[in-house]
Design a protein around this motif. Sequence first.
Motif, short mmCIF file in Angstrom:
data_model
loop_
_atom_site.label_atom_id
_atom_site.label_comp_id
_atom_site.label_asym_id
_atom_site.label_seq_id
_atom_site.Cartn_x
_atom_site.Cartn_y
_atom_site.Cartn_z
N ASP A 133 0.86 -1.19 0.00
CA ASP A 133 0.00 0.00 0.00
C ASP A 133 0.89 1.23 0.00
N ALA A 138 2.69 0.68 3.31
CA ALA A 138 2.64 -0.59 4.02
C ALA A 138 3.55 -1.58 3.32
N ARG A 140 5.11 -5.59 3.25
CA ARG A 140 4.97 -6.96 3.75
C ARG A 140 6.32 -7.66 3.66
N HIS A 147 3.32 -7.14 8.47
CA HIS A 147 3.31 -5.82 7.85
C HIS A 147 4.03 -4.78 8.72
N THR A 148 4.75 -3.92 8.08
CA THR A 148 5.37 -2.77 8.73
C THR A 148 4.76 -1.56 8.03
N VAL A 149 4.11 -0.69 8.82
CA VAL A 149 3.27 0.35 8.21
C VAL A 149 3.61 1.75 8.74
N GLY A 150 3.61 2.71 7.87
CA GLY A 150 3.72 4.14 8.24
C GLY A 150 4.84 4.44 9.22
N GLN A 152 5.88 2.96 11.71
CA GLN A 152 6.70 1.82 12.15
C GLN A 152 7.95 1.65 11.30
#
Length: 156
Positions: A133, A138, A140, A147-150, A152
């Motif tokens: 994303d 985002a 994977r 998932h590691t997102v924004g 993070q």
Amino acid sequence: MSDDKKKKLKLKVSAIKEGTVIDHIPAQNLFKVISILGLDKIEHQITFGTNLESERLGSKAIIKVTDKFFEDDEINKIALIAPHAKLNIIRDYEVVEKKVVEIPKEIIGIVKCFNPKCITNNETITTRFKVVDSSPIALRCSYCEKHTVGEQIKMV
Ligand code: CTP
Ligand code: ZN
């Protein structure tokens, strides 16, 4: 004031004859950009300015690399930390092309996996993610699937 004078006042870092100007880098990420692009290891002339005023970013950095023209996949590596960066290709003092960075489909070795149990956090393995994303970004992990997102997202 004449446009020419305005431009000269704006020019906090000298113009270059040939090469690439990377503009609109968030000031806090300047040194990460230098490291990701390997600019700390090349012999080209490099000038940079940081904490310059920017309407859009508040405070920006700019890097000018003489006689260097980046491949798209090279430059797209900075998309995670400088998503609004603009590249200006300079030939004989003129801007002949402007490029924006694009988020690549895969991120290799730039970001840490958010999962502490992931093998990449416990052994010396290069991280690898699919970008699933873009807003917020985002990732994977190709090893643990987490998932590691924004916010993070942290650099290795
Ligand atoms: N630049 C440079 N050397 C040149 C020509 C331009 O270092 N010989 C730099 C300018 O200082 C500027 C960037 O390249 O930081 C882009 O130049 P230009 O398109 O003329 O400036 P702007 O119109 O302000 O760019 P934009 O609004 O697209 O960021
Ligand atoms: Zn992982």
